[in-house]
Design a protein around this motif. Structure first.
Motif, PDB file in Angstrom:
ATOM      1  N   ALA A 233     -76.112 -43.161  47.268  1.00 23.25           N
ATOM      2  CA  ALA A 233     -75.049 -42.599  48.101  1.00 23.25           C
ATOM      3  C   ALA A 233     -75.106 -43.145  49.519  1.00 23.25           C
ATOM      4  CB  ALA A 233     -75.150 -41.069  48.128  1.00 23.25           C
ATOM      5  N   VAL A 234     -76.206 -43.824  49.879  1.00 25.00           N
ATOM      6  CA  VAL A 234     -76.271 -44.508  51.167  1.00 25.00           C
ATOM      7  C   VAL A 234     -75.493 -45.813  51.034  1.00 25.00           C
ATOM      8  CG1 VAL A 234     -78.505 -43.465  51.694  1.00 25.00           C
ATOM      9  CG2 VAL A 234     -78.422 -45.702  50.581  1.00 25.00           C
ATOM     10  N   PRO A 235     -75.095 -46.443  52.125  1.00 22.25           N
ATOM     11  CA  PRO A 235     -74.306 -47.681  51.995  1.00 22.25           C
ATOM     12  C   PRO A 235     -75.045 -48.761  51.219  1.00 22.25           C
ATOM     13  CG  PRO A 235     -74.152 -46.819  54.225  1.00 22.25           C
ATOM     14  CD  PRO A 235     -75.217 -46.015  53.530  1.00 22.25           C
ATOM     15  N   ILE A 236     -74.405 -49.305  50.207  1.00 25.23           N
ATOM     16  CA  ILE A 236     -75.018 -50.324  49.364  1.00 25.23           C
ATOM     17  C   ILE A 236     -75.238 -51.617  50.132  1.00 25.23           C
ATOM     18  CG2 ILE A 236     -72.861 -51.295  48.463  1.00 25.23           C
ATOM     19  CD1 ILE A 236     -74.223 -51.422  45.699  1.00 25.23           C
ATOM     20  N   TYR A 237     -74.473 -51.828  51.208  1.00 28.52           N
ATOM     21  CA  TYR A 237     -74.567 -53.087  51.952  1.00 28.52           C
ATOM     22  C   TYR A 237     -75.741 -53.115  52.920  1.00 28.52           C
ATOM     23  CZ  TYR A 237     -71.859 -50.125  55.178  1.00 28.52           C
ATOM     24  OH  TYR A 237     -71.412 -49.088  55.969  1.00 28.52           O
ATOM     25  N   HIS A 238     -76.504 -52.022  53.025  1.00 27.28           N
ATOM     26  CA  HIS A 238     -77.717 -52.047  53.825  1.00 27.28           C
ATOM     27  C   HIS A 238     -78.909 -52.404  52.952  1.00 27.28           C
ATOM     28  CE1 HIS A 238     -75.641 -49.218  56.853  1.00 27.28           C
ATOM     29  NE2 HIS A 238     -75.622 -50.447  57.294  1.00 27.28           N
ATOM     30  N   ILE A 239     -79.999 -52.769  53.572  1.00 26.21           N
ATOM     31  CA  ILE A 239     -81.161 -53.241  52.831  1.00 26.21           C
ATOM     32  C   ILE A 239     -81.718 -52.164  51.902  1.00 26.21           C
ATOM     33  CG2 ILE A 239     -82.928 -52.640  54.559  1.00 26.21           C
ATOM     34  CD1 ILE A 239     -82.693 -55.962  52.601  1.00 26.21           C
ATOM     35  N   GLY A 241     -79.943 -49.755  50.330  1.00 26.49           N
ATOM     36  CA  GLY A 241     -79.090 -49.651  49.159  1.00 26.49           C
ATOM     37  C   GLY A 241     -79.198 -50.839  48.236  1.00 26.49           C
ATOM     38  N   LEU A 242     -79.213 -52.037  48.805  1.00 21.31           N
ATOM     39  CA  LEU A 242     -79.148 -53.256  48.006  1.00 21.31           C
ATOM     40  C   LEU A 242     -80.476 -53.603  47.343  1.00 21.31           C
ATOM     41  CD1 LEU A 242     -76.793 -55.152  47.433  1.00 21.31           C
ATOM     42  CD2 LEU A 242     -77.609 -56.641  49.253  1.00 21.31           C
ATOM     43  N   VAL A 243     -81.570 -53.438  48.068  1.00 22.03           N
ATOM     44  CA  VAL A 243     -82.885 -53.842  47.550  1.00 22.03           C
ATOM     45  C   VAL A 243     -83.706 -52.641  47.085  1.00 22.03           C
ATOM     46  CG1 VAL A 243     -85.100 -54.913  48.155  1.00 22.03           C
ATOM     47  CG2 VAL A 243     -82.953 -55.956  48.914  1.00 22.03           C
ATOM     48  N   PHE A 279     -84.952 -40.308  44.877  1.00 21.94           N
ATOM     49  CA  PHE A 279     -83.890 -40.451  45.874  1.00 21.94           C
ATOM     50  C   PHE A 279     -84.473 -41.060  47.138  1.00 21.94           C
ATOM     51  CE2 PHE A 279     -80.889 -38.580  49.100  1.00 21.94           C
ATOM     52  CZ  PHE A 279     -79.760 -39.266  48.665  1.00 21.94           C
ATOM     53  N   HIS A 280     -83.803 -42.091  47.648  1.00 29.44           N
ATOM     54  CA  HIS A 280     -84.260 -42.815  48.841  1.00 29.44           C
ATOM     55  C   HIS A 280     -83.163 -42.722  49.894  1.00 29.44           C
ATOM     56  CE1 HIS A 280     -86.611 -46.604  50.333  1.00 29.44           C
ATOM     57  NE2 HIS A 280     -86.151 -45.898  51.344  1.00 29.44           N
ATOM     58  N   ALA A 281     -83.516 -42.193  51.066  1.00 32.78           N
ATOM     59  CA  ALA A 281     -82.505 -42.021  52.110  1.00 32.78           C
ATOM     60  C   ALA A 281     -83.185 -41.881  53.467  1.00 32.78           C
ATOM     61  CB  ALA A 281     -81.627 -40.800  51.813  1.00 32.78           C
ATOM     62  N   SER A 282     -82.394 -41.522  54.484  1.00 37.36           N
ATOM     63  CA  SER A 282     -82.884 -41.383  55.851  1.00 37.36           C
ATOM     64  C   SER A 282     -83.090 -39.906  56.196  1.00 37.36           C
ATOM     65  CB  SER A 282     -81.865 -41.984  56.829  1.00 37.36           C
ATOM     66  OG  SER A 282     -80.681 -41.198  56.835  1.00 37.36           O
ATOM     67  N   PRO A 283     -83.813 -39.603  57.288  1.00 30.26           N
ATOM     68  CA  PRO A 283     -83.992 -38.205  57.692  1.00 30.26           C
ATOM     69  C   PRO A 283     -82.676 -37.473  57.906  1.00 30.26           C
ATOM     70  CG  PRO A 283     -85.533 -39.595  58.875  1.00 30.26           C
ATOM     71  CD  PRO A 283     -84.614 -40.520  58.136  1.00 30.26           C
ATOM     72  N   THR A 284     -81.662 -38.164  58.427  1.00 30.58           N
ATOM     73  CA  THR A 284     -80.368 -37.517  58.634  1.00 30.58           C
ATOM     74  C   THR A 284     -79.778 -37.051  57.315  1.00 30.58           C
ATOM     75  OG1 THR A 284     -79.953 -38.892  60.581  1.00 30.58           O
ATOM     76  CG2 THR A 284     -78.048 -37.830  59.575  1.00 30.58           C
ATOM     77  N   VAL A 285     -79.841 -37.895  56.297  1.00 25.36           N
ATOM     78  CA  VAL A 285     -79.319 -37.525  54.976  1.00 25.36           C
ATOM     79  C   VAL A 285     -80.072 -36.322  54.428  1.00 25.36           C
ATOM     80  CG1 VAL A 285     -79.154 -38.280  52.569  1.00 25.36           C
ATOM     81  CG2 VAL A 285     -78.410 -39.795  54.420  1.00 25.36           C
ATOM     82  N   LEU A 335     -87.728 -52.729  57.818  1.00 25.17           N
ATOM     83  CA  LEU A 335     -86.606 -53.284  58.555  1.00 25.17           C
ATOM     84  C   LEU A 335     -85.824 -54.217  57.642  1.00 25.17           C
ATOM     85  CD1 LEU A 335     -89.363 -54.190  60.775  1.00 25.17           C
ATOM     86  CD2 LEU A 335     -87.492 -53.307  62.104  1.00 25.17           C
ATOM     87  N   THR A 336     -84.649 -54.618  58.087  1.00 31.51           N
ATOM     88  CA  THR A 336     -83.927 -55.670  57.372  1.00 31.51           C
ATOM     89  C   THR A 336     -84.819 -56.887  57.219  1.00 31.51           C
ATOM     90  OG1 THR A 336     -81.800 -54.907  58.222  1.00 31.51           O
ATOM     91  CG2 THR A 336     -81.912 -57.183  57.454  1.00 31.51           C
ATOM     92  N   GLU A 337     -85.557 -57.220  58.277  1.00 28.00           N
ATOM     93  CA  GLU A 337     -86.385 -58.432  58.273  1.00 28.00           C
ATOM     94  C   GLU A 337     -87.556 -58.370  57.295  1.00 28.00           C
ATOM     95  OE1 GLU A 337     -84.533 -58.351  62.435  1.00 28.00           O
ATOM     96  OE2 GLU A 337     -85.272 -56.894  60.984  1.00 28.00           O
ATOM     97  N   THR A 338     -87.910 -57.169  56.819  1.00 33.18           N
ATOM     98  CA  THR A 338     -88.999 -57.043  55.843  1.00 33.18           C
ATOM     99  C   THR A 338     -88.457 -56.845  54.423  1.00 33.18           C
ATOM    100  OG1 THR A 338     -89.212 -54.647  56.152  1.00 33.18           O
ATOM    101  CG2 THR A 338     -90.576 -56.068  57.551  1.00 33.18           C
ATOM    102  N   SER A 339     -87.204 -57.132  54.206  1.00 35.13           N
ATOM    103  CA  SER A 339     -86.567 -56.932  52.898  1.00 35.13           C
ATOM    104  C   SER A 339     -86.632 -55.480  52.454  1.00 35.13           C
ATOM    105  CB  SER A 339     -87.194 -57.831  51.820  1.00 35.13           C
ATOM    106  OG  SER A 339     -87.237 -59.169  52.230  1.00 35.13           O
ATOM    107  N   SER A 340     -86.850 -54.602  53.367  1.00 33.93           N
ATOM    108  CA  SER A 340     -86.908 -53.140  53.265  1.00 33.93           C
ATOM    109  C   SER A 340     -88.299 -52.596  53.582  1.00 33.93           C
ATOM    110  CB  SER A 340     -86.401 -52.608  51.927  1.00 33.93           C
ATOM    111  OG  SER A 340     -86.425 -51.202  51.931  1.00 33.93           O
ATOM    112  N   PRO A 341     -89.336 -52.743  52.716  1.00 30.20           N
ATOM    113  CA  PRO A 341     -90.580 -52.028  52.996  1.00 30.20           C
ATOM    114  C   PRO A 341     -91.562 -52.818  53.852  1.00 30.20           C
ATOM    115  CG  PRO A 341     -90.755 -53.053  50.855  1.00 30.20           C
ATOM    116  CD  PRO A 341     -89.405 -53.440  51.410  1.00 30.20           C
ATOM    117  N   ALA A 342     -92.211 -52.145  54.774  1.00 31.47           N
ATOM    118  CA  ALA A 342     -93.354 -52.723  55.484  1.00 31.47           C
ATOM    119  C   ALA A 342     -94.590 -51.868  55.196  1.00 31.47           C
ATOM    120  CB  ALA A 342     -93.086 -52.808  56.983  1.00 31.47           C
TER     121      ALA A 342
END
Length: 537
Positions: A233-239, A241-243, A279-285, A335-342
């Motif tokens: 349900a998070v934007p698929i175009y972010h890292i 959602g996509l990865v 489920f994977h999301a942000s604190p706001t969600v 981050l985006t630069e870490t393909s998602s997980p650091a």
């Protein structure tokens, strides 16, 4: 320096080997597929009848059917649109099966996916497109008018929801399936623009081996199994959602329910009715979900929540545990630069003495903390977080900005590690408040604010001050039925924070401003304080 491969057991960090990519050696999993399409093909052969994706209207796509759709669209792109390996292809669509088909088709062809934020306005999208060197744009029909008579050199394919089967059926109906595929791990897969204003957004080049290492690490650490059930349900175009969601589930053989947009009521309904397990999301969600718990007292099927983008207050983690009694809460820093997980919390944060930490580096990733002089700092000393490893991006596309300094990526985040190797995020470098030379970490103040019974959400920012240069200010959403005054806030914090850390201003809001990917928008909050100052007598 922390080497993530040393902090996980053999079940997670085992079966790795060194491979040579781009003049460097990287640790990767031996069984890691070279591309995400190769991963999908493996999954479809193992579990052909397993449901891969479910649309909002309930239509389900098995792995065999989904793979067939991908192969047919790939044939069209290769034979009719003349797409070649390395071509940049923009995707401007909502969370949908069509997005997933297009993304996997680009992986099959070796083309580079350029995700474009669907929440952006036309001018913002055009600004990003100017930087992306597109050969083709695939967009939903709602956006098609933006590109008519615009004088672009690239072709535009329009996804029409009125088409049979999928919005791409116009292109796949007469296409035979493409059987061959691109398999170069050392080739670009995604060009993703970082968050920020469009003028300052940087395009991070993510290669196949980095993306797949992120996917495999997530899958192992979270123990994602065939039949896992998730909601995108998070934007698929972010890292994320996509990865971290789509990529991980397709690799592991899970089922993903797709929601076009995030609505808390709809999300909770799907979690309950479809027995969502992950489920994977942000604190706001998660905060928005908590507001719906009275209508659904218990969600017993959720076994794991992954929380990224920023820290989650202890009180809210515990509230989520009461609601989802069989759940593990795993914080993620990336981050985006870490393909998602650091870094990822290795167990349930709620039962750990290190709650509040973002965990330990994933296998194949190294992390260190440095001071302003660039020297590595000892445990418990805050400084900038530097990263290097398999899942990091290669460069910023068409940019003179250096991606690395002496082999290390400077994250711009401030944090420290403890003796056990756990990373604690203190602040974004740009969000650190400098009050007359005394540094204030906004996360620290926010965590104390969340302990107040009146506070539902809180964000702390720096605002200009004539004496100190900058001071702390707090934007707060109060819980229903509660009130809070500026004097009341200061009194409540008096014995909990050093005097210089206590916010000098309070702004009560009905909702905290958010960025397009559901992060709290501190830039917008600063502007609200500045506007309030301008209108004050």
């Amino acid at each position: 320096m922390l080497n993530g491969s040393n902090y996980w057991d053999s079940e997670i960090a085992g079966g790795m080997e060194t491979r040579h990519f781009r003049d460097s050696d990287f640790e990767v999993y031996k069984d890691q597929p070279p591309t995400l399409y190769c991963a999908l093909k493996q999954t479809a052969h193992r579990y052909p009848e397993q449901i891969a994706l479910v649309r909002p209207d309930g239509k389900a796509f098995s792995y065999s059917v989904f793979l067939e759709q991908v192969n047919r669209f790939s044939y069209y792109l290769k034979e009719q649109a003349q797409i070649k390996p390395g071509d940049h292809i923009g995707l401007l669509m909502f969370n949908s099966v069509e997005y997933a088909i297009a993304f996997l088709s680009l992986s099959q062809l070796g083309a580079v996916c350029v995700p474009l934020p669907g929440k952006f306005r036309q001018e913002e999208i055009l600004s990003l497109i100017e930087k992306a060197d597109l050969a083709l744009l695939i967009c939903h029909e709602d956006y098609s008018a933006w590109f008519q008579d615009a004088g672009f050199s690239f072709r535009v394919l329009v996804c029409r929801e009125s088409s049979p089967e999928t919005g791409l059926s116009d292109f796949t109906m007469c296409s035979p399936p493409l059987t061959d595929c691109f398999q170069a791990a050392d080739a670009p897969a995604i060009l993703m623009f970082t968050s920020g204003t469009t003028s300052k957004s940087k395009g991070a080049y993510l290669y196949n081996y980095s993306v797949m290492h992120a996917v495999c690490s997530y899958s192992r650490i979270f123990a994602i199994q065939p039949g896992e059930r998730t909601l995108l349900a998070v934007p698929i175009y972010h890292i994320t959602g996509l990865v971290a969601i789509l990529g991980v589930m397709l690799y592991a053989g899970g089922t993903t329910w797709l929601h076009r947009f995030f609505h808390a009521k709809d999300a909770v309904r799907t979690m309950r009715e479809e027995r969502i397990t992950f489920f994977h999301a942000s604190p706001t969600v998660f905060s928005l979900l908590l507001q719906e718990r009275d209508e659904t007292p218990v969600l017993p099927d959720l076994r794991l929540l992954a929380c990224g983008s920023s820290n989650m207050a202890r009180e809210k983690i515990m509230a989520l545990h009461q609601w989802m009694p069989h759940m593990e809460f795993r914080t993620v820093y990336g981050l985006t630069e870490t393909s998602s997980p650091a870094t990822i919390f290795p167990c349930d944060a709620a039962g750990s003495p290190y709650i509040g930490s973002s965990g330990i580096p994933i296998p194949g990733l190294c992390c260190k903390i440095v001071g302003e002089d660039g020297q590595e700092l000892p445990p418990l000393q805050p400084g900038e977080i530097l990263l290097r490893g398999t899942n990091l991006f290669t460069c910023y596309y068409n940019s003179t900005l250096p991606a690395y300094e002496a082999g290390w990526f400077h994250s711009g985040d401030i944090g420290y590690v403890n003796e056990a190797g756990y990373l604690f995020i203190s602040d974004r470098k740009k969000d650190m408040i400098n009050r007359g030379g005394e540094k204030i970490c906004s996360f620290d103040v926010e965590n104390v604010l969340y302990s107040l019974e009146q506070v539902e959400e809180a964000a702390v920012v720096g605002i200009p001050d004539d004496v100190y240069g900058e001071v702390a200010a707090a934007a707060i959403v109060t819980k229903a039925g509660y009130t809070l005054t500026e004097d009341g806030m200061k009194a409540a914090l008096k014995n909990r924070l050093a005097t210089y850390k206590i916010p000098v201003r309070l702004l009560l809001l009905e909702k905290l401003p958010e960025t397009s990917n559901h992060k709290i928008d501190k830039k917008a909050i600063r502007q609200l304080f500045l506007k309030e100052t301008e209108v004050s007598p």
